[in-house]
Every structure is written in C-alpha cells, then in structure tokens.
Design a protein around this motif. Structure first.
Motif, mmCIF file in Angstrom:
data_model
loop_
_atom_site.group_PDB
_atom_site.id
_atom_site.type_symbol
_atom_site.label_atom_id
_atom_site.label_comp_id
_atom_site.label_asym_id
_atom_site.label_seq_id
_atom_site.Cartn_x
_atom_site.Cartn_y
_atom_site.Cartn_z
ATOM 1 N N LEU A 101 0.824 -1.210 0.000
ATOM 2 C CA LEU A 101 0.000 0.000 0.000
ATOM 3 C C LEU A 101 0.862 1.266 0.000
ATOM 4 O O LEU A 101 0.646 2.152 -0.841
ATOM 5 C CB LEU A 101 -0.966 -0.003 1.186
ATOM 6 N N PRO A 102 1.866 1.396 0.904
ATOM 7 C CA PRO A 102 2.732 2.579 0.823
ATOM 8 C C PRO A 102 3.476 2.697 -0.501
ATOM 9 O O PRO A 102 3.656 3.807 -1.017
ATOM 10 C CB PRO A 102 3.701 2.380 1.992
ATOM 11 N N SER A 107 3.977 5.728 -5.457
ATOM 12 C CA SER A 107 4.022 5.782 -6.918
ATOM 13 C C SER A 107 3.027 6.793 -7.469
ATOM 14 O O SER A 107 3.336 7.540 -8.403
ATOM 15 C CB SER A 107 3.742 4.390 -7.491
ATOM 16 N N LEU A 108 1.819 6.853 -6.901
ATOM 17 C CA LEU A 108 0.780 7.741 -7.407
ATOM 18 C C LEU A 108 0.998 9.195 -7.005
ATOM 19 O O LEU A 108 0.804 10.105 -7.820
ATOM 20 C CB LEU A 108 -0.593 7.285 -6.902
ATOM 21 N N TYR A 109 1.381 9.416 -5.750
ATOM 22 C CA TYR A 109 1.320 10.763 -5.187
ATOM 23 C C TYR A 109 2.679 11.424 -4.950
ATOM 24 O O TYR A 109 2.744 12.645 -4.800
ATOM 25 C CB TYR A 109 0.550 10.746 -3.872
ATOM 26 N N PRO A 255 3.278 7.864 -16.155
ATOM 27 C CA PRO A 255 4.496 8.294 -16.856
ATOM 28 C C PRO A 255 5.766 7.663 -16.293
ATOM 29 O O PRO A 255 6.736 7.460 -17.018
ATOM 30 C CB PRO A 255 4.506 9.817 -16.654
ATOM 31 N N THR A 256 5.772 7.370 -14.982
ATOM 32 C CA THR A 256 6.905 6.686 -14.358
ATOM 33 C C THR A 256 6.394 5.342 -13.841
ATOM 34 O O THR A 256 6.035 5.195 -12.675
ATOM 35 C CB THR A 256 7.492 7.515 -13.197
ATOM 36 N N PRO A 257 6.352 4.306 -14.714
ATOM 37 C CA PRO A 257 5.750 3.019 -14.341
ATOM 38 C C PRO A 257 6.724 2.130 -13.569
ATOM 39 O O PRO A 257 7.009 1.000 -13.970
ATOM 40 C CB PRO A 257 5.384 2.423 -15.700
ATOM 41 N N LEU A 258 7.215 2.628 -12.461
ATOM 42 C CA LEU A 258 8.257 1.928 -11.712
ATOM 43 C C LEU A 258 7.801 0.543 -11.265
ATOM 44 O O LEU A 258 8.484 -0.463 -11.491
ATOM 45 C CB LEU A 258 8.666 2.777 -10.499
#
Length: 384
Positions: A101-102, A107-109, A255-258
């Motif tokens: 979850l973190p 990744s999103l925020y 854009p940054t699909p880590l």
C-alpha cells in the motif's frame, strides 16, 4: 443493500478501474468477492465517515470504517479455511498494508510525473471550489500513510513541488539575455544533472524495496497448489486485497511506471494473478453512480468569501416588524453602500472564475486543460 462510500473519480473508468484510490478499490474488491450484487457505490465526503476518512461502508443503520469492513463482511460470509490458514492470511493482510500500500501510494502521489498525471484526473469531476483543494487533501492523506510506515520514502525519485519550482525558474532563465541569462542557464544545467542523479538514486531505493515485497509474494503464490493464496480452491480476501493494490499500479498508464515495469520484467505470477482476479471479480461490475453536475450557487459561494455583515442578517435572525420605526437617513445610506460593496465583490468573483476556468465556457479549456466534456477491530470468522 450495502453502500460503499468513496471518493468517486469518474476518470477511473477510462482505465477499466472502479477507483483510482487504492484503499477504495480494496474495499470494493472485498464487497465484490463476498457480497456480489448486494452493494453499490455512493460518492461521499470524509465528513460523513465514522473516522473522518474514506472509504467506509453503510450496512443498514451501521457504518464501518476501512479497517472494519472485512471483519464485518466475514461475519456473514465465513472463510472455508483452517485456523492456521486464517492466521497466515491475517499476517499477509498486514504485510500488504505496511509495504505494498505505501509503495502504491508513493508511486501515485510522490513521484512527480505520476502526480502530474493523477492530479487532473482527480480534479476533473469535482465541483468548484472543491477541485482546488481535494486533490491535495488526498495527497496529504497518502503522505501520512507512507510516512507512518516508511518515513524515508516520500520524496525519493523526485519532489513534485521542487520540480515545479525548478521548471518555472528554467523558463524564466530562458527569457533572460546577456551574461546573466547565460550564467543562469549554465547553473540550471549543472543543477539538473545533479537532480537527475539524485532522482535515479531515489527510484533505485524504491525499486529495491519493491523487489523484496514482490519476491515474498511471488514465492508464496508459487508454493500454493492453486492459483490463489493458501492453496484455496477459490479466491480469498487476501487475493482480492493484493489484486486491488497491484491493479492501480499495473493498469494506469503512469508516466513513471516503476512498479509495473518490475512486475512485468521479473514477477510473472503476480502479473497473472492480478489479471485473473480482475477477470473473476470485475467481469460484471456494479453500475457506476450517476453523479449529477453540481450547480454553482453564486449566492452561497460569495457568502463563503464575504464577511457576514456584507449580506446583512440572514433568515431566522432578528427581523423588523411592520411596527418598527422607519430607517433613518444614515441607516439607509449605510445599507445602500453595503449592497454596492457586495455587488462589486460578486462581479469581481464572477470575473475571476470565468478568467481562470473555474466556470467552463463552451469550447474553452478549464483548469489543467480539461474541458467540460472531458479500527474498530472486528473478529475474523472462520469455518472449520
């Protein structure tokens, strides 16, 4: 019928997701697994939640916060697992809440390009003036969760606010001429190189943490005799939990699909599991709620910005009766000036809203370039 109260973001349907909020998607997955056809979505506000946060469910007259949703559902739909498997399942739920979850929220925020992608999606369907502050509220809530478990993560891979400021400074330097402009551009190039190295280092640390989590989950799935956790013959809430968190990272075109790059490259079981649960749970999904556009009440909106004396006493306050004495000349002049002031402010507020795009005109882009078209801990119930 159970109500699931969430931050409803219509843009999620563009990517075949029920929600862009990971915790809301987890709650929806629990309901779809255990109570398919017996629930629906209700767009809501945190103020109506028992703990001031979304998501929560309302079942009859009772409300259950996010941490109590699964225990409540299991009281009427017990798991067909042994005591040992249920204990293992609870441990894995905790692992997901404190690691995956973190990672998903980061990744999103936190990653700047991803936040630049997600923010307009969140703001697009919100009424004025909520669209100005609700995305940042969600981001701060995500930061709180990340900081509570991994305080060193936020900002790794870049800082959105800092990058926005640097971009403004670079644009300003491009307009400068002469020696000062040349020096400013050279300084920017040196700083950009250092920031690029720092950003890559931060992303590598997040990727390293994600690999540890993904490896543990991949190994657990490999040890199961079925496609699901704990060798269960059918999907469990743990499967729904994992697939919900992974779906946000895997199926949004970030854009940054880590995280999705890592899963695609090295963890095939996790990818297959997410797709399998996606088909099982969401081949038939509940219809999205009809969200009627909120009409803008300029009287109420202006009253929020103006002091109360500009509008005079409201209904229900002391009123003048027919027997009241006639207003004096000074009172009449004061009242006239008061209404003139209120009118000027209202016109100014309307002009500002039209100019900034808060009120969308036909064919004109709105904010961010969008048009108007575009724990109460419960007991787990088990069955021997």
């Amino acid at each position: 019928m159970i109500e699931l109260h969430v931050h409803f973001i219509r843009a999620a349907s563009q990517y075949d997701l029920l929600s862009l909020d990971p915790e809301s998607l987890v709650a929806a997955s629990y309901l779809q697994l255990l109570k398919a056809g017996e629930w629906h979505i209700v767009p809501s506000d945190p103020s109506s939640s028992p703990d001031g946060e979304l998501p929560f469910i309302k079942d009859g007259l009772e409300r259950y916060s996010a941490s109590s949703i699964l225990p409540h559902l299991l009281r009427s739909a017990p798991l067909k697992l042994s005591r040992a498997d249920i204990a293992d399942g609870r441990a894995f739920h905790s692992l997901l809440d404190t690691t995956l979850l973190p990672l998903t929220l980061h990744s999103l925020y936190s990653l700047p390009l991803n936040w630049g992608f997600v923010r307009p999606l969140i703001a697009g369907d919100l009424p004025f003036p909520t669209r100005f502050y609700r995305p940042e509220q969600l981001r701060q809530a995500a930061k709180y969760i990340v900081d509570a478990t991994h305080p060193e993560w936020w900002g790794l891979g870049g800082e959105a606010e800092k990058e926005e400021e640097e971009e403004r400074r670079r644009k300003k330097a491009m307009l400068e001429t002469g020696a000062e402009g040349w020096k400013a551009r050279k300084d920017d190039e040196r700083k950009e190189g250092k920031e690029r190295i720092k950003k890559a280092f931060g992303e590598s640390k997040i990727a390293s943490a994600a690999r540890e989590v993904f490896l543990a989950l991949e190994s657990t799935l490999a040890a199961s005799s079925t496609p699901y956790f704990l060798s269960s013959p059918e999907p469990t809430p743990l499967d729904a939990h994992l697939s919900a968190l992974l779906s946000v990272a895997l199926f949004l075109p970030l854009p940054t699909p880590l995280l999705s790059d890592l899963v695609n490259a090295s963890y095939p079981r996790l990818w297959s599991h997410a797709n399998l649960l996606r088909r099982i749970l969401w081949s038939e999904r509940p219809p999205p709620p009809v969200v009627a556009p909120t009409p803008l009440n300029w009287g109420a909106t202006a009253a929020d910005f103006l002091p109360t004396w500009a509008w005079g006493p409201s209904e229900g306050t002391v009123r003048r009766s027919e027997k009241d004495k006639k207003k004096t000349k000074k009172e009449q002049e004061f009242e006239t000036k008061r209404w003139m002031f209120a009118g000027v402010v209202s016109i100014g507020l309307l002009g500002w809203a039209l100019g900034t795009g808060a009120i969308l005109l036909p064919g004109r882009p709105g904010i961010w370039g969008m048009t108007d078209e575009e724990e109460e801990e419960g007991e787990w119930v088990y069955a021997d």
